[in-house]
Write a protein that holds these residues in place. Structure first.
Motif, PDB file in Angstrom:
ATOM      1  N   UNK A   1       0.964  -1.251   0.010  1.00  0.00           N
ATOM      2  CA  UNK A   1      -0.003  -0.009  -0.001  1.00  0.00           C
ATOM      3  C   UNK A   1       0.756   1.156  -0.028  1.00  0.00           C
ATOM      4  N   UNK A   2       1.884   1.322   1.050  1.00  0.00           N
ATOM      5  CA  UNK A   2       2.633   2.568   0.871  1.00  0.00           C
ATOM      6  C   UNK A   2       3.675   2.603  -0.290  1.00  0.00           C
ATOM      7  N   UNK A   3       4.080   1.656  -0.729  1.00  0.00           N
ATOM      8  CA  UNK A   3       4.714   1.720  -2.061  1.00  0.00           C
ATOM      9  C   UNK A   3       3.950   2.286  -3.243  1.00  0.00           C
ATOM     10  N   UNK A   4       2.721   1.800  -3.360  1.00  0.00           N
ATOM     11  CA  UNK A   4       1.690   2.286  -4.182  1.00  0.00           C
ATOM     12  C   UNK A   4       1.365   3.763  -4.225  1.00  0.00           C
ATOM     13  N   UNK A   5       1.488   4.415  -3.066  1.00  0.00           N
ATOM     14  CA  UNK A   5       1.187   5.827  -3.032  1.00  0.00           C
ATOM     15  C   UNK A   5       1.621   6.607  -4.192  1.00  0.00           C
ATOM     16  N   UNK A   6       0.851   7.575  -4.484  1.00  0.00           N
ATOM     17  CA  UNK A   6       1.386   8.569  -5.686  1.00  0.00           C
ATOM     18  C   UNK A   6       2.022   9.826  -5.262  1.00  0.00           C
ATOM     19  N   UNK A   7       3.205  10.076  -5.657  1.00  0.00           N
ATOM     20  CA  UNK A   7       4.085  11.177  -5.207  1.00  0.00           C
ATOM     21  C   UNK A   7       4.467  11.847  -6.381  1.00  0.00           C
ATOM     22  N   UNK A   8       4.763  13.193  -6.208  1.00  0.00           N
ATOM     23  CA  UNK A   8       5.318  14.162  -7.096  1.00  0.00           C
ATOM     24  C   UNK A   8       6.667  14.216  -7.155  1.00  0.00           C
ATOM     25  N   UNK A   9       7.326  14.364  -8.248  1.00  0.00           N
ATOM     26  CA  UNK A   9       8.972  14.613  -8.109  1.00  0.00           C
ATOM     27  C   UNK A   9       9.165  15.695  -9.069  1.00  0.00           C
ATOM     28  N   UNK A  10      10.209  16.451  -8.671  1.00  0.00           N
ATOM     29  CA  UNK A  10      10.616  17.586  -9.476  1.00  0.00           C
ATOM     30  C   UNK A  10      12.344  17.203  -9.892  1.00  0.00           C
ATOM     31  N   UNK A  11      12.376  17.621 -11.517  1.00  0.00           N
ATOM     32  CA  UNK A  11      13.808  17.434 -11.878  1.00  0.00           C
ATOM     33  C   UNK A  11      14.058  18.441 -12.856  1.00  0.00           C
ATOM     34  N   UNK A  12      15.224  18.595 -12.779  1.00  0.00           N
ATOM     35  CA  UNK A  12      15.780  19.894 -13.770  1.00  0.00           C
ATOM     36  C   UNK A  12      16.555  19.215 -14.833  1.00  0.00           C
ATOM     37  N   UNK A  13      16.244  19.795 -16.054  1.00  0.00           N
ATOM     38  CA  UNK A  13      17.139  19.239 -16.969  1.00  0.00           C
ATOM     39  C   UNK A  13      18.445  20.106 -17.271  1.00  0.00           C
ATOM     40  N   UNK A  14      19.516  19.615 -17.125  1.00  0.00           N
ATOM     41  CA  UNK A  14      20.682  20.489 -17.170  1.00  0.00           C
ATOM     42  C   UNK A  14      21.054  20.776 -18.767  1.00  0.00           C
ATOM     43  N   UNK A  15      21.589  21.893 -18.915  1.00  0.00           N
ATOM     44  CA  UNK A  15      22.127  22.270 -20.125  1.00  0.00           C
ATOM     45  C   UNK A  15      23.063  21.214 -20.557  1.00  0.00           C
ATOM     46  N   UNK A  16      23.233  20.658 -21.651  1.00  0.00           N
ATOM     47  CA  UNK A  16      24.340  19.757 -22.077  1.00  0.00           C
ATOM     48  C   UNK A  16      23.884  18.313 -21.534  1.00  0.00           C
ATOM     49  N   UNK A  17      22.821  17.871 -20.843  1.00  0.00           N
ATOM     50  CA  UNK A  17      22.545  16.707 -20.654  1.00  0.00           C
ATOM     51  C   UNK A  17      22.122  15.951 -21.802  1.00  0.00           C
ATOM     52  N   UNK A  18      21.558  14.348 -21.768  1.00  0.00           N
ATOM     53  CA  UNK A  18      21.199  13.702 -22.587  1.00  0.00           C
ATOM     54  C   UNK A  18      19.973  14.183 -23.265  1.00  0.00           C
ATOM     55  N   UNK A  19      18.815  14.737 -22.196  1.00  0.00           N
ATOM     56  CA  UNK A  19      17.533  15.244 -22.621  1.00  0.00           C
ATOM     57  C   UNK A  19      17.652  16.640 -23.254  1.00  0.00           C
ATOM     58  N   UNK A  20      18.639  17.435 -23.146  1.00  0.00           N
ATOM     59  CA  UNK A  20      18.562  18.831 -23.687  1.00  0.00           C
ATOM     60  C   UNK A  20      18.405  18.556 -25.167  1.00  0.00           C
ATOM     61  N   UNK A  21      17.491  19.021 -25.827  1.00  0.00           N
ATOM     62  CA  UNK A  21      16.991  18.973 -27.335  1.00  0.00           C
ATOM     63  C   UNK A  21      16.386  17.713 -27.534  1.00  0.00           C
ATOM     64  N   UNK A  22      15.831  16.806 -26.586  1.00  0.00           N
ATOM     65  CA  UNK A  22      15.261  15.612 -27.086  1.00  0.00           C
ATOM     66  C   UNK A  22      13.831  15.530 -26.568  1.00  0.00           C
ATOM     67  N   UNK A  23      13.174  14.580 -27.114  1.00  0.00           N
ATOM     68  CA  UNK A  23      11.713  14.481 -26.934  1.00  0.00           C
ATOM     69  C   UNK A  23      11.196  13.650 -25.510  1.00  0.00           C
ATOM     70  N   UNK A  24      10.003  14.180 -25.147  1.00  0.00           N
ATOM     71  CA  UNK A  24       9.853  13.366 -23.645  1.00  0.00           C
ATOM     72  C   UNK A  24       9.830  11.923 -23.969  1.00  0.00           C
ATOM     73  N   UNK A  25       9.161  11.504 -25.206  1.00  0.00           N
ATOM     74  CA  UNK A  25       9.148  10.067 -25.295  1.00  0.00           C
ATOM     75  C   UNK A  25      10.396   9.318 -25.314  1.00  0.00           C
TER      76      UNK A  25
END
Length: 522
Positions: free
Chosen positions: A439-463
């Motif tokens: 039950x506790x492992x199934x609780x929904x939580x929100x997380x925050x993340x910053x996309x660093x300049x020059x990281x793999x996702x900089x300029x990439x699609x969310x998918x």
């Protein structure tokens, strides 16, 4: 009726100022609790000093009373550790584990067991510190505040972060270090909401602590002035030496814990450092306790080269034996003491070799603390700010930053693992539930993340993030504007992502985000 996921999203959007107010409340409560813990430790250590003095002058009856008190402390520590296993050790890995969704602590049980067990263990003379327990106590205050006021799990994690920062601030009178440690080491997120609420909590806690203990810094060192640039070669050498020492410290910690694990019973493991207290009390009482007073004595030049070497070896060994046994108590203060002794030993040794009378001994004591903290904990920014606030010396910021950087690089080149990550990995490797349920492992939580300049996702699609099943990017904030994302949304460096996932998946998602959003492509 709204489902919990929708409520979580709506509350998160309007939580900034409410979190600041709640952070102040958590900070005030944490300040009271941690100050009480600190007073209890001071009284216990003062009592220990009086008992040792009485034993020297009072004969057999005083010795019997001292042994009886030590046995009572042992029984209390053993019982607290047995009834509440998550109160053992520093407490910081437990807080990190819960923020990652891998542990579930009973907040009021941990507060009671950690408080009583920590006072008895450190008061009895074990070489442990108050900072880890204070951080865990503060985090549990935040969790208790959340549970009693009916907050959701996402808010609860934020309030735990607030409490952890407030715990460090109250323990050491270092509000900025409390903020930075919580963000750099625990939450690993510098969002505005977390920053402001943790700052409010740390300031409130420090206000309470300062009202009770005064405004003087924790280490009242007499620092001559700025180190001249001609001595900076010594700073770099000291930083390299401390980096090597830090990696060795973490390696020995793991080996000592391995050795303790071979003992079949918890009672036997806890008995080892308590037995050592008897021998050290008789022959070398300097090694007992957290060692807070040693920092001032080393900085004042009260020890010669040979005495500093003996003190470093015995303090190191007893700190390993104390912490490895798993009793409630931290490593912050003992490692700072080891750093101070190392800085003093380095300076006195260099003076003997090169033939100069060093008036900057106190400076190098401060540098030793900052460098060893950076090498062991691998949180250099926290180390710089913490030592600056604890010593009250803002004149040597450049030299402190230099030694912290040198020690960090040396430890990193040797592939040393940060101590709290090492301790958490060790706990999770045992594959215990640590209070979590489906039950506790199934609780929904929100997380925050910053996309660093020059990281793999900089300029990439969310998918292309390829997140674990059930994890969704629900919002992208870019230049203070919110974008409702889809799989084809292209991310840019500097974007702030809001993700929704199950609590049990937080660690996997964090590891994924570290690789694709927080590492720079080289």
């Amino acid at each position: 009726m709204k489902n919990k996921t929708k409520i979580t999203l709506e509350r998160f959007e309007t939580s900034k100022y409410r979190l600041i107010v709640e952070g102040i409340g958590v900070g005030l409560l944490t300040g009271l609790l941690v100050s009480s813990f600190r007073m209890g430790l001071e009284q216990a250590e003062s009592l220990r000093g009086s008992v040792l003095l009485a034993v020297k002058t009072g004969g057999v009856s005083s010795l019997i009373c001292a042994l009886a008190a030590l046995i009572c402390a042992y029984i209390v520590v053993w019982y607290a550790s047995r009834k509440v296993p998550l109160c053992t050790g520093s407490g910081i890995p437990q807080v990190k584990g819960e923020l990652l969704g891998q542990m579930e602590q009973n907040w009021w049980q941990v507060i009671c067991a950690k408080f009583i067990g920590g006072v008895c263990a450190i008061g009895a003379g074990l070489s442990l510190g108050r900072e880890g327990p204070s951080i865990q106590l503060g985090a549990m205050v935040g969790k208790g505040f959340s549970r009693l006021s009916g907050r959701l799990r996402t808010e609860e994690k934020m309030l735990m972060t607030c409490g952890a920062g407030a715990g460090l601030a109250g323990a050491f009178g270092a509000p900025l270090a409390g903020v930075v440690f919580s963000l750099e080491e625990l939450h690993k997120n510098f969002s505005t909401e977390i920053l402001l609420s943790t700052m409010a909590a740390s300031i409130a806690s420090d206000f309470v602590s300062s009202y009770i203990f005064g405004l003087s810094p924790v280490f009242g060192l007499s620092v001559e002035g700025k180190l001249p640039l001609s001595r900076y070669w010594m700073i770099i050498l000291l930083g390299i030496a401390l980096g090597v020492f830090g990696v060795f410290y973490n390696w020995v910690t793991a080996k000592v814990q391995d050795a303790y694990d071979r003992l079949p019973r918890r009672s036997m493991r806890i008995a080892v450092p308590f037995v050592c207290v008897i021998g050290l009390a008789a022959f070398f009482p300097y090694a007992l306790g957290s060692g807070h007073g040693l920092v001032t004595e080393v900085a004042a030049g009260n020890f010669g080269l040979s005495m500093l070497a003996v003190l470093l070896i015995l303090k190191f060994c007893f700190s390993m034996m104390s912490f490895g046994s798993g009793v409630p108590g931290g490593i912050f203060l003992p490692l700072l003491v080891l750093g101070a002794i190392s800085g003093g030993l380095f300076t006195v040794g260099a003076g003997n070799i090169f033939g100069f009378e060093d008036i900057y001994l106190a400076n190098f004591v401060i540098l030793g603390m900052a460098g060893l903290f950076s090498a062991i904990v691998r949180a250099p920014v926290t180390g710089i700010i913490l030592i600056t606030e604890m010593s009250g010396d803002f004149k040597n910021f450049l030299s402190v930053a230099t030694v912290a950087l040198a020690a960090y690089i040396a430890a990193d080149l040797l592939h040393g693992k940060p101590i709290y990550d090492q301790l958490l990995s060790r706990m999770l490797a045992k594959r215990a539930s640590y209070g979590t349920t489906e039950e506790t492992r199934g609780h929904k939580v929100l997380m925050e993340a910053q996309v660093y300049i020059g990281s793999r996702m900089d300029g990439e699609k969310i998918e292309k993030m390829l997140l674990p099943p059930g994890c969704l990017v629900v919002s992208v904030e870019r230049e203070n504007k919110e974008i409702v994302p889809s799989g084809s949304t292209v991310l840019r460096g500097g974007d702030k992502l809001i993700l929704l996932c199950s609590q049990g998946d937080v660690q996997k998602v964090e590891e994924k985000l570290d690789n694709i959003c927080r590492k720079i492509k080289m």
